[in-house]
Every structure is written in C-alpha cells, then in structure tokens.
Design an enzyme around this catalytic site. Sequence first.
Site, PDB file in Angstrom:
ATOM      1  N   SER A   1       1.158  -1.333   0.062  1.00 40.64           N
ATOM      2  CA  SER A   1      -0.034  -0.331  -0.012  1.00 40.64           C
ATOM      3  C   SER A   1       0.280   1.081   0.144  1.00 40.64           C
ATOM      4  CB  SER A   1      -0.607  -0.261   1.104  1.00 40.64           C
ATOM      5  OG  SER A   1      -0.492   0.261   2.702  1.00 40.64           O
ATOM      6  N   GLU A   2       1.630   1.112   0.522  1.00 39.81           N
ATOM      7  CA  GLU A   2       2.731   2.836   0.817  1.00 39.81           C
ATOM      8  C   GLU A   2       3.173   2.469  -0.148  1.00 39.81           C
ATOM      9  OE1 GLU A   2       3.137   4.660   2.559  1.00 39.81           O
ATOM     10  OE2 GLU A   2       2.398   3.708   4.387  1.00 39.81           O
ATOM     11  N   VAL A   3       4.127   1.398  -1.564  1.00 36.98           N
ATOM     12  CA  VAL A   3       4.665   1.637  -2.460  1.00 36.98           C
ATOM     13  C   VAL A   3       3.309   2.520  -3.971  1.00 36.98           C
ATOM     14  CG1 VAL A   3       5.759   0.498  -4.524  1.00 36.98           C
ATOM     15  CG2 VAL A   3       6.123   0.142  -2.065  1.00 36.98           C
TER      16      VAL A   3
END
Length: 123
Positions: free
Chosen positions: A54-56
């Site tokens: 999700s962060e990427v």
Amino acid sequence: MKMMRFYQELISTNNKLAHKDSEFSLSISNWYKKNGRENLPWREDISPYRVWISEVMLQQTQVKTVIPFFNSFISNYPNLNKLSYASEENILALWTGLGFYRRAKNIYCLLYTSDAADDSLRV
C-alpha cells in the site's frame, strides 16, 4: 547547589515537554477518530507485506485511485511467498493504469536483490 537547581529545572522542563507531547498525541488521535478514513483495504488484516504494498502504491497517488489496484494486486499476490513467483510482466500488468511504473519494477527487483526471504514481510 547550582548544579542541583540546574537538574531541577531540566526535570521540570522535560515534564512540561512530555505533557505537551501527550497533549499533541491526544489531539492527533482525536482528529483521526473524527476525520480519519475508515474501511481502507490495507487496514484490514494488517501485515507488513500489505502495508508495504500500500505504501508503494500510495506514493504520489490518490487513495481513491489506489484502492482497486491494491485489491487486485492482493487478490493475485496475497503474500510475499506468492509474489516471489510473479514475473515482472505480471506485476506490471496489475500496475497498468496506476502510473509511475518504476515502483512496480522496484517491487519486482526487491525479490531478487535483497533478502526477500525476510520473514517480517512474509507474515
């Protein structure tokens, strides 16, 4: 005597700062409870792997855009073990439409350039 006074003032200052920190933390928590987003797919069944993906995906991309891509990606590759069998083409295909394809390539590269066997992402 001066040294004792110095330490008393230092302790007093630290206590005041700690109180301000806790006030700040409380105000952030209260704001989040009131305004924070609910029902984001990466906040369900939280794992280091899901957070990482999700962060990427969220880098320079709006949340509403990421949600369907995240769900599709996790459906195909629910954990690092499954992802380790993916080809770069498969990862890029799932990324199509999300943009910034270097992010997808970096996910693929991570599998082969680091100790991707790191159990912290396999959870």
